[in-house]
Design a protein around this motif. Structure first.
Motif, PDB file in Angstrom:
ATOM      1  N   ARG A 155      -6.909  -4.736  12.802  1.00 55.35           N
ATOM      2  CA  ARG A 155      -6.221  -4.089  11.680  1.00 55.35           C
ATOM      3  C   ARG A 155      -5.127  -5.008  11.162  1.00 55.35           C
ATOM      4  O   ARG A 155      -4.706  -5.944  11.845  1.00 55.35           O
ATOM      5  N   LYS A 171       1.461  -4.038  -2.159  1.00 54.44           N
ATOM      6  CA  LYS A 171       0.577  -2.920  -2.503  1.00 54.44           C
ATOM      7  C   LYS A 171      -0.768  -3.385  -3.048  1.00 54.44           C
ATOM      8  O   LYS A 171      -1.805  -2.815  -2.732  1.00 54.44           O
ATOM      9  N   GLN A 188       7.226  -0.486  15.903  1.00 52.66           N
ATOM     10  CA  GLN A 188       6.580   0.785  16.246  1.00 52.66           C
ATOM     11  C   GLN A 188       5.379   0.625  17.174  1.00 52.66           C
ATOM     12  O   GLN A 188       4.876   1.601  17.697  1.00 52.66           O
ATOM     13  N   ASP A 225      -5.894   4.221  16.168  1.00 56.43           N
ATOM     14  CA  ASP A 225      -6.459   3.583  14.986  1.00 56.43           C
ATOM     15  C   ASP A 225      -5.926   4.290  13.739  1.00 56.43           C
ATOM     16  O   ASP A 225      -6.293   5.429  13.462  1.00 56.43           O
ATOM     17  N   VAL A 226      -5.049   3.630  13.014  1.00 57.96           N
ATOM     18  CA  VAL A 226      -4.446   4.271  11.853  1.00 57.96           C
ATOM     19  C   VAL A 226      -4.229   3.277  10.723  1.00 57.96           C
ATOM     20  O   VAL A 226      -3.811   2.145  10.949  1.00 57.96           O
ATOM     21  N   GLY A 227      -4.562   3.717   9.513  1.00 58.12           N
ATOM     22  CA  GLY A 227      -4.244   2.945   8.319  1.00 58.12           C
ATOM     23  C   GLY A 227      -3.252   3.731   7.497  1.00 58.12           C
ATOM     24  O   GLY A 227      -3.113   4.955   7.660  1.00 58.12           O
ATOM     25  N   PHE A 228      -2.537   3.029   6.634  1.00 52.55           N
ATOM     26  CA  PHE A 228      -1.541   3.715   5.810  1.00 52.55           C
ATOM     27  C   PHE A 228      -1.375   3.001   4.478  1.00 52.55           C
ATOM     28  O   PHE A 228      -1.334   1.769   4.441  1.00 52.55           O
ATOM     29  N   ALA A 229      -1.289   3.775   3.401  1.00 56.77           N
ATOM     30  CA  ALA A 229      -0.976   3.181   2.101  1.00 56.77           C
ATOM     31  C   ALA A 229      -0.068   4.121   1.314  1.00 56.77           C
ATOM     32  O   ALA A 229      -0.256   5.334   1.320  1.00 56.77           O
ATOM     33  N   GLU A 230       0.922   3.525   0.679  1.00 50.10           N
ATOM     34  CA  GLU A 230       1.759   4.267  -0.267  1.00 50.10           C
ATOM     35  C   GLU A 230       1.263   3.903  -1.656  1.00 50.10           C
ATOM     36  O   GLU A 230       1.310   2.739  -2.058  1.00 50.10           O
ATOM     37  N   ILE A 231       0.751   4.906  -2.360  1.00 55.29           N
ATOM     38  CA  ILE A 231       0.139   4.657  -3.668  1.00 55.29           C
ATOM     39  C   ILE A 231       1.202   4.734  -4.764  1.00 55.29           C
ATOM     40  O   ILE A 231       2.021   5.653  -4.772  1.00 55.29           O
ATOM     41  N   THR A 276      -8.894   4.648  -2.411  1.00 57.48           N
ATOM     42  CA  THR A 276      -8.489   4.526  -1.010  1.00 57.48           C
ATOM     43  C   THR A 276      -9.259   5.522  -0.151  1.00 57.48           C
ATOM     44  O   THR A 276      -9.811   5.164   0.895  1.00 57.48           O
ATOM     45  N   PHE A 301      -6.227   7.876   8.389  1.00 58.65           N
ATOM     46  CA  PHE A 301      -5.674   7.125   7.252  1.00 58.65           C
ATOM     47  C   PHE A 301      -4.671   8.038   6.559  1.00 58.65           C
ATOM     48  O   PHE A 301      -5.008   9.135   6.134  1.00 58.65           O
ATOM     49  N   THR A 358      -9.095  -1.824   7.945  1.00 54.61           N
ATOM     50  CA  THR A 358      -7.985  -0.941   8.308  1.00 54.61           C
ATOM     51  C   THR A 358      -6.686  -1.684   8.064  1.00 54.61           C
ATOM     52  O   THR A 358      -6.456  -2.750   8.637  1.00 54.61           O
ATOM     53  N   VAL A 359      -5.870  -1.118   7.209  1.00 52.84           N
ATOM     54  CA  VAL A 359      -4.607  -1.792   6.886  1.00 52.84           C
ATOM     55  C   VAL A 359      -3.472  -0.781   6.898  1.00 52.84           C
ATOM     56  O   VAL A 359      -3.650   0.376   6.526  1.00 52.84           O
ATOM     57  N   ILE A 360      -2.322  -1.232   7.360  1.00 51.76           N
ATOM     58  CA  ILE A 360      -1.119  -0.401   7.345  1.00 51.76           C
ATOM     59  C   ILE A 360      -0.144  -1.056   6.387  1.00 51.76           C
ATOM     60  O   ILE A 360       0.206  -2.228   6.559  1.00 51.76           O
ATOM     61  N   GLU A 361       0.257  -0.317   5.367  1.00 57.75           N
ATOM     62  CA  GLU A 361       1.246  -0.862   4.449  1.00 57.75           C
ATOM     63  C   GLU A 361       2.587  -0.860   5.154  1.00 57.75           C
ATOM     64  O   GLU A 361       3.044   0.183   5.627  1.00 57.75           O
ATOM     65  N   ILE A 376       3.992   6.074  12.476  1.00 60.85           N
ATOM     66  CA  ILE A 376       4.736   5.513  13.618  1.00 60.85           C
ATOM     67  C   ILE A 376       4.315   6.203  14.913  1.00 60.85           C
ATOM     68  O   ILE A 376       4.089   5.548  15.937  1.00 60.85           O
ATOM     69  N   ARG A 425       5.380   8.308   6.851  1.00 56.19           N
ATOM     70  CA  ARG A 425       5.421   7.141   7.728  1.00 56.19           C
ATOM     71  C   ARG A 425       5.733   7.527   9.176  1.00 56.19           C
ATOM     72  O   ARG A 425       5.314   6.845  10.109  1.00 56.19           O
ATOM     73  N   ILE A 475      -8.364  -2.424   1.455  1.00 60.44           N
ATOM     74  CA  ILE A 475      -9.071  -1.143   1.480  1.00 60.44           C
ATOM     75  C   ILE A 475     -10.439  -1.286   0.803  1.00 60.44           C
ATOM     76  O   ILE A 475     -11.438  -0.766   1.285  1.00 60.44           O
TER      77      ILE A 475
END
Lengths: 376, 184
Positions: free
Chosen positions: B41, B47, B71, A334-340, A359, A306, B59-62, A326, A322, B54
């Motif tokens: 996912r 946001k 990608q 398996d990947v999650g991503f958040a911009e806070i 998060t 994550f 599982t989440v990708i922003e 990518i 990012r 979450i």
């Protein structure tokens, strides 16, 4: 820093070949732990610190008597809940909180190593800390986590030891130090080296390059904050005066604040360590380690990622975080991503930013539950 | 539980790998995780919705489907879901192509502009239709490319996209929603 004899240390006997070509052995790695390792040894988290951090992530740092650097995130019932998880944090090699670093005594000369200490890299730091797994007899970590330089160590760890952690949380970091990052670090190094007391790195403890180190810290501190954050906190407010004094005293609150940050920093940090650790960051280029293809770094790993970035972080911006997402997605990992959202800049990961802390907490707790379900 | 979720979930085989594009607050993902497969996912642009996902432990990708689907490698998911967001994209055709590249199969749902209530609204009131599935006014709707079930079917035929229509009812006049399983 006289109490350093009392901090926990693991003496690593096995020789460690460094990227610079030299080999070190019989060296200390200072560490601290929080929480308890359970019987199955499946609840261990290795937390990596950033440039000026140390092993004291939580509670009161016994050397500085201040709160640990990640107290908002690590502790009982916190995002990284020490009632549930066993958190290990080590001082990086090259550091100055008990681990093998330039302020250690060189037995050949009976003086500090100074700049005779070998140049170390993020890879070397991670390889040294890997010994903690053997020491605690942990087959596989539950997570590796860290922000900024700590995040770089997370990436390097998974790349070096692809099956040694179930999850990974790189925060506000990059896979490759940019020209801007290197430039800012060089500014800090030049400031230290321009201090007459630095003496090519062979200074005495009572005559260390504090002025240079303080200026380095001041410059770096600006890069950890956002323009908006600075403006809102300080604006053009004056420091304990009603009007400008037409001199070079700290007229503005921001000046006074930075001077204070610089002055307290020199009490807890060694100037040569600052040179060595910033160098390690500058040399970090995981993409280049894999011939320009960052995905290759994670090819052998099934670690669940994550990745977290912050809107106002201009030092390690979202775009660079990012790129890691990518690289992982292109392998179907398996990947999650958040911009806070936060206007606290790069420092956000060290501060009370609820969306960020939630998060981390949710990702860890859900992942831990899933791992245990699979076992049953 | 929305009926639509139930229908979508029933189209997915157990233990398959799923990507929910524009997963919103994660309700559909949660339902699928609990009932069909945990290998799922989401990709989400908002946001606040990312935070909701979450919180649910998903599982989440922003990210932005129009930019970020590229990608993912070819056929990296068994199913890619796009639930009622196709009409909101700047370039829906590109998104459909990406869905079909990334997923072995794509499940696409659209609010049907050919639904009889929509037609009657426009016919008798002379204003842009507002219904349960299309709640916004013309000036604040996120929907840029409305279409009918018939339009979508025609599009797929024209582009040689296979519509796997088993168990699907895409009656253009009586359905509020069109639900399609498509593949290249």
């Amino acid at each position: 820093m006289n109490n350093l004899n009392k901090v926990k240390k693991l003496i690593i006997n096995k020789p460690l070949k460094l990227d610079c070509g030299k080999t070190i052995s019989n060296f200390p790695l200072a560490y601290e732990t929080y929480g308890e390792l359970n019987e199955k040894k499946d609840n261990a988290i290795l937390a990596f610190h950033a440039l000026t951090g140390d092993q004291f992530a939580s509670g009161i740092n016994p050397i500085t008597n201040k709160e640990g650097w990640w107290s908002y995130a690590v502790g009982p019932n916190k995002a990284i809940d020490t009632k549930k998880y066993f958190v290990i944090c080590a001082n990086v090699i090259g550091g100055c909180m008990g681990s093998y670093g330039p302020s250690n005594i060189n037995k050949k000369t009976n003086k500090s190593f100074g700049t005779e200490f070998p140049v170390i890299t993020i890879n070397d730091m991670v390889n040294a800390q890997y010994h903690l797994l053997e020491f605690f007899k942990i087959e596989k970590l539950f997570s590796v986590v860290g922000g900024s330089m700590g995040g770089m160590q997370v990436l390097q760890f998974v790349s070096n030891f692809p099956d040694k952690s179930f999850t990974a949380i790189p925060i506000a970091c990059t896979a490759s130090h940019s020209a801007q990052n290197i430039a800012l670090n060089e500014l800090g190094r030049q400031s230290i080296m321009a201090d007459h007391n630095w003496s090519n790195g062979f200074y005495q403890e009572n005559k260390s390059p504090n002025k240079g180190l303080a200026v380095a810290r001041m410059a770096a501190h600006i890069t950890y904050l956002s323009k908006k954050g600075l403006q809102e906190k300080f604006g053009r407010k004056l420091q304990e005066r009603d009007d400008l004094k037409f001199g070079f005293d700290a007229d503005f609150q921001i000046e006074s604040y930075l001077r204070y940050q610089g002055s307290v920093f020199v009490d807890r940090f060694d100037a040569n360590s600052y040179l060595y650790i910033t160098r390690a960051m500058d040399y970090f280029d995981l993409t280049k380690q894999f011939n320009g293809n960052l995905s290759k770094a994670f090819e052998k790993s099934n670690t669940k990622f994550f990745i977290i970035s912050f809107t106002s972080d201009w030092l390690y911006p979202t775009s660079e975080n990012r790129e890691i997402v990518i690289a992982l997605n292109s392998l179907g990992k398996d990947v999650g991503f958040a911009e806070i959202t936060s206007d606290k800049g790069h420092d956000s990961f060290l501060l009370d930013v609820p969306d960020f802390l939630n998060t981390v907490k949710n990702f860890l707790n859900t992942s831990y539950k899933k791992i245990n379900e699979k076992r049953i | 539980m929305k009926k639509e979720f139930n229908i979508i979930a029933n189209l997915i085989k157990e233990n398959s790998k799923v990507l929910d594009v524009g997963c919103g607050d994660g309700e559909l993902m949660k339902y699928i995780t609990e009932n069909i497969t945990s290998d799922i996912r989401g990709l989400e642009i908002s946001k606040s919705n990312v935070q909701k996902c979450i919180e649910k432990g998903l599982t989440v990708i922003e990210g932005d489907a129009e930019k970020d689907l590229k990608q993912f490698p070819l056929s990296s998911f068994d199913y890619v879901i796009l639930s009622q967001t196709l009409q909101a994209f700047l370039d829906p055709e590109n998104v459909i192509n990406e869905l079909l590249r990334v997923g072995k199969k794509a499940i696409v749902t659209i609010p049907n502009f050919g639904y009889w209530k929509v037609r009657i609204h426009l016919l008798f009131q002379g204003t842009m239709p507002i219904t349960k599935n299309l709640p916004n006014e013309w000036y604040n709707t996120p929907n840029l490319h409305m279409c009918t079930i018939k339009d979508f079917v025609n599009y797929c035929n024209k582009k040689n996209i296979k519509i796997n229509s088993t168990n699907l009812n895409y009656n253009n006049l009586f359905s509020q929603l069109g639900i399609f399983v498509i593949e290249k």
